[in-house]
Design an enzyme around this catalytic site. Structure first.
Site, mmCIF file in Angstrom:
data_model
loop_
_atom_site.group_PDB
_atom_site.id
_atom_site.type_symbol
_atom_site.label_atom_id
_atom_site.label_comp_id
_atom_site.label_asym_id
_atom_site.label_seq_id
_atom_site.Cartn_x
_atom_site.Cartn_y
_atom_site.Cartn_z
ATOM 1 N N LYS A 91 24.039 -8.296 -0.936
ATOM 2 C CA LYS A 91 24.990 -7.360 -1.560
ATOM 3 C C LYS A 91 24.430 -6.951 -2.924
ATOM 4 O O LYS A 91 23.315 -6.435 -2.942
ATOM 5 C CB LYS A 91 26.370 -8.006 -1.584
ATOM 6 C CG LYS A 91 26.840 -8.312 -0.142
ATOM 7 C CD LYS A 91 28.191 -8.969 -0.036
ATOM 8 C CE LYS A 91 28.501 -9.273 1.432
ATOM 9 N NZ LYS A 91 29.724 -10.059 1.590
ATOM 10 N N ARG A 134 19.461 -9.963 4.397
ATOM 11 C CA ARG A 134 20.686 -10.659 4.795
ATOM 12 C C ARG A 134 20.409 -12.150 4.893
ATOM 13 O O ARG A 134 19.565 -12.584 5.672
ATOM 14 C CB ARG A 134 21.165 -10.186 6.169
ATOM 15 C CG ARG A 134 21.093 -8.714 6.431
ATOM 16 C CD ARG A 134 21.866 -8.339 7.673
ATOM 17 N NE ARG A 134 23.271 -8.361 7.355
ATOM 18 C CZ ARG A 134 23.888 -7.409 6.671
ATOM 19 N NH1 ARG A 134 23.228 -6.343 6.259
ATOM 20 N NH2 ARG A 134 25.168 -7.507 6.400
ATOM 21 N N GLU A 169 12.315 -26.835 11.369
ATOM 22 C CA GLU A 169 13.552 -27.612 11.208
ATOM 23 C C GLU A 169 13.327 -28.751 10.224
ATOM 24 O O GLU A 169 12.298 -29.423 10.262
ATOM 25 C CB GLU A 169 13.996 -28.175 12.557
ATOM 26 C CG GLU A 169 14.605 -27.111 13.458
ATOM 27 C CD GLU A 169 14.911 -27.635 14.855
ATOM 28 O OE1 GLU A 169 14.434 -28.727 15.209
ATOM 29 O OE2 GLU A 169 15.628 -26.932 15.589
ATOM 30 N N ASP A 189 32.681 -18.487 -4.105
ATOM 31 C CA ASP A 189 31.888 -17.693 -3.165
ATOM 32 C C ASP A 189 31.621 -16.373 -3.876
ATOM 33 O O ASP A 189 32.463 -15.486 -3.894
ATOM 34 C CB ASP A 189 32.676 -17.498 -1.865
ATOM 35 C CG ASP A 189 31.955 -16.584 -0.886
ATOM 36 O OD1 ASP A 189 30.911 -16.009 -1.257
ATOM 37 O OD2 ASP A 189 32.456 -16.435 0.251
ATOM 38 N N TYR A 193 8.567 -22.368 13.510
ATOM 39 C CA TYR A 193 9.683 -23.334 13.512
ATOM 40 C C TYR A 193 9.502 -24.322 12.384
ATOM 41 O O TYR A 193 8.407 -24.843 12.167
ATOM 42 C CB TYR A 193 9.749 -24.100 14.842
ATOM 43 C CG TYR A 193 10.995 -23.740 15.607
ATOM 44 C CD1 TYR A 193 12.248 -24.099 15.099
ATOM 45 C CD2 TYR A 193 10.943 -23.028 16.797
ATOM 46 C CE1 TYR A 193 13.410 -23.744 15.768
ATOM 47 C CE2 TYR A 193 12.100 -22.678 17.472
ATOM 48 C CZ TYR A 193 13.340 -23.034 16.948
ATOM 49 O OH TYR A 193 14.471 -22.690 17.592
ATOM 50 N N THR A 217 26.048 -14.643 -0.461
ATOM 51 C CA THR A 217 25.154 -13.877 0.398
ATOM 52 C C THR A 217 24.048 -13.362 -0.512
ATOM 53 O O THR A 217 24.169 -13.415 -1.736
ATOM 54 C CB THR A 217 25.860 -12.659 1.017
ATOM 55 O OG1 THR A 217 26.458 -11.913 -0.053
ATOM 56 C CG2 THR A 217 26.931 -13.060 2.004
HETATM 57 C C1 LIG Z 1 30.306 -10.701 2.622
HETATM 58 C C2 LIG Z 1 30.994 -11.961 2.293
HETATM 59 C C3 LIG Z 1 30.750 -13.130 3.017
HETATM 60 C C4 LIG Z 1 30.041 -13.189 4.345
HETATM 61 O O1 LIG Z 1 28.843 -12.767 4.495
HETATM 62 P P1 LIG Z 1 28.148 -12.542 5.932
HETATM 63 O O2 LIG Z 1 26.748 -12.559 5.510
HETATM 64 O O3 LIG Z 1 28.651 -11.247 6.430
HETATM 65 O O4 LIG Z 1 28.518 -13.682 6.792
HETATM 66 C C5 LIG Z 1 31.324 -14.300 2.592
HETATM 67 N N1 LIG Z 1 32.121 -14.317 1.514
HETATM 68 C C6 LIG Z 1 32.407 -13.217 0.812
HETATM 69 C C7 LIG Z 1 33.302 -13.323 -0.368
HETATM 70 C C8 LIG Z 1 31.871 -11.999 1.195
HETATM 71 O O5 LIG Z 1 32.200 -10.893 0.513
#
Ligand SMILES: *Cc1c(COP(=O)(O)O)cnc(C)c1O
Length: 469
Positions: free
Chosen positions: A245, A251, A63, A216, A61, A242
């Site tokens: 990807k 993740r 925090e 994003d 932990y 994220t």
């Molecule tokens: C995949 C994605 C997310 C979210 O990701 P998670 O890890 O599944 O919550 C947010 N924004 C965009 C543009 C994405 O492609």
């Protein structure tokens, strides 16, 4: 065996301790190995990332922020989080005087929600790309009957769209609508869009309305790190991503935010950003509890890898492979939304082929090819998408090159042709299509033969990651 370990089964291998779960994991691994993974948001992490994820760090932990924790014993956890922060800034060439970073968000959607919580406030206004036009749920998706994303429940969201003719973001309309809606934040980010974003144009629109601009870059963050697509850091106030990807980590989620002077007023007064405390507090204690330290260590490993020349070569190959797929599909007469790609994915519009995305996705799943159905610009219903989103990051991590992707396109084409044949010989519903697929002996034999070809091909490319089990 010592008493405790034995009595509580603390040292037993998972294969003996829990055959049910371990056998399913082994099956999933076989599925990954034998199949062709073309889901644009997926990838295969390295062995080193897996090792960080499977480490003792999950026990702790912590925090709070490094150096200011609510628990003792965080000497080494602090070192890991600080290193992860430093590498995150390095991977994107950011100066720590101008940019700060929070690596604690549990994933991409929580990272976005933390930013809105910090900077937009309850019922504040957000504009993001409409989900059926290639945006993400977390940018505020709602339908006439339901607010789907919590972003649209707790904030007021108003979407912008792509031009249905060109498939490109309609910046002019965003410009007009923003003037009326007066958003507090504009989100520039995509989950299904094959072209570079015009961050400069987004910046101009945001400035006119005194709005924050958040990028994003979830899908393209690996390509951004490699310098191969438009760079959101030049123009944006906040950048979220994220890490699983194109970046090829575990993740997780990251928030980057600017520090220092936001703007200078006409009378010379400096207006500061003041986002650091707000964002950190929104992540914890606002929305989350203890950070997932094993994930943060995995992200740190992935970010180190992202700074290597090999990573750049990988990302260039991702793009080359996407372009190869695009041209190969076009040669076979398929229509590609926007006519091409600048990144890791293509969106195939199946309307001219007289078949829909669901049937395309289904038949490809049956033969071991994972892609997903997706709406195309102009689709009437989000429930009946007419396209297929196809991405190259995962298979490029299995070392497939251009010629291999030509073969992959051949498999896809054979699959779609098979779907057309089935469709011509069954009733109009998806249920009837599926019934034909699963019950007709001659169809089943053809599907099995094609699946076998796909598996034989896939098995020639080793799966990265853990080889233990
Ligand atoms: C995949 C994605 C997310 C979210 O990701 P998670 O890890 O599944 O919550 C947010 N924004 C965009 C543009 C994405 O492609």
């Amino acid at each position: 065996m010592n008493g405790m370990g034995d009595r509580w089964n603390m040292t037993t291998d998972i294969r003996d301790e829990d055959p049910e779960i371990s056998q399913i994991i082994i099956k999933e691994k076989e599925r990954q190995r034998k199949g062709l993974e073309l889901i644009a948001s997926e990838n295969f992490t390295s062995k080193a990332v897996h090792q960080a994820l499977g480490s003792c760090l999950t026990n702790k932990y912590s925090e709070g922020q490094p150096g200011q924790r609510y628990y003792g014993g965080n000497e080494f956890i602090d070192q890991i989080e600080v290193l992860c922060q430093k590498r995150a800034l390095e991977a994107y060439g950011l100066d720590s005087e101008k940019w700060g970073v929070n690596v604690q968000p549990l994933s991409g959607s929580p990272a976005n929600f933390a930013v809105y919580t910090a900077l937009v406030g309850p019922h504040g206004r957000i504009m993001g790309l409409h989900l059926p036009d290639g945006g993400h749920l977390s940018h505020g998706f709602m339908t006439p009957s339901k607010k789907i994303s919590a972003t649209s429940v707790y904030f007021e969201s108003f979407p912008y769209k792509v031009d249905p003719m060109t498939g490109l973001i309609d910046y002019d309309r965003l410009h007009e609508n923003a003037k009326m809606f007066l958003p507090k934040m504009i989100v520039a980010g995509v989950s299904c869009y094959s072209r570079n974003l015009d961050y400069k144009r987004f910046r101009e629109i945001a400035n006119e309305n005194d709005a924050y601009l958040m990028a994003d870059m979830a899908h393209v963050s690996g390509l951004v790190a490699a310098g191969l697509v438009a760079n959101p850091f030049e123009y944006c106030d906040i950048v979220t991503t994220t890490t699983h990807k194109t970046l090829r980590g575990p993740r997780s989620g990251i928030i980057f935010y600017r520090k220092g002077v936001r703007k200078v007023l006409k009378n010379g007064t400096q207006v500061m950003y003041e986002m650091e405390r707000k964002i950190n507090e929104a992540v914890f204690p606002g929305l989350q509890g203890g950070p997932h330290n094993h994930q943060i260590a995995g992200v740190a490993v992935a970010l180190k890898q992202a700074c290597t020349p090999e990573f750049k070569v990988y990302q260039q190959q991702v793009i080359n492979n996407a372009r190869t797929m695009c041209t190969a599909m076009q040669k076979r007469g398929y229509s590609i939304v926007t006519g091409g790609t600048d990144n890791h994915l293509i969106l195939v519009d199946l309307r001219p082929n007289k078949i829909d995305g669901a049937r395309g996705e289904k038949i490809l799943e049956e033969i071991g090819i994972a892609i997903n159905k997706n709406t195309c610009p102009g689709d009437k219903s989000a429930l009946k998408p007419s396209g297929l989103r196809i991405g190259t990051p995962a298979l490029t991590s299995r070392n497939l090159k251009e010629a291999d992707f030509e073969q992959v396109v051949d498999f896809i084409d054979r699959g779609i042709k098979m779907a057309l044949e089935i469709q011509a010989n069954c009733g109009p519903t998806l249920k009837e299509f599926n019934a034909k697929l699963h019950e007709d002996e001659s169809v089943k034999a053809k599907v099995a033969a094609l699946k076998n070809d796909v598996e034989t091909f896939a098995l020639a490319f080793p799966l990265p990651g853990h080889e233990d089990w």
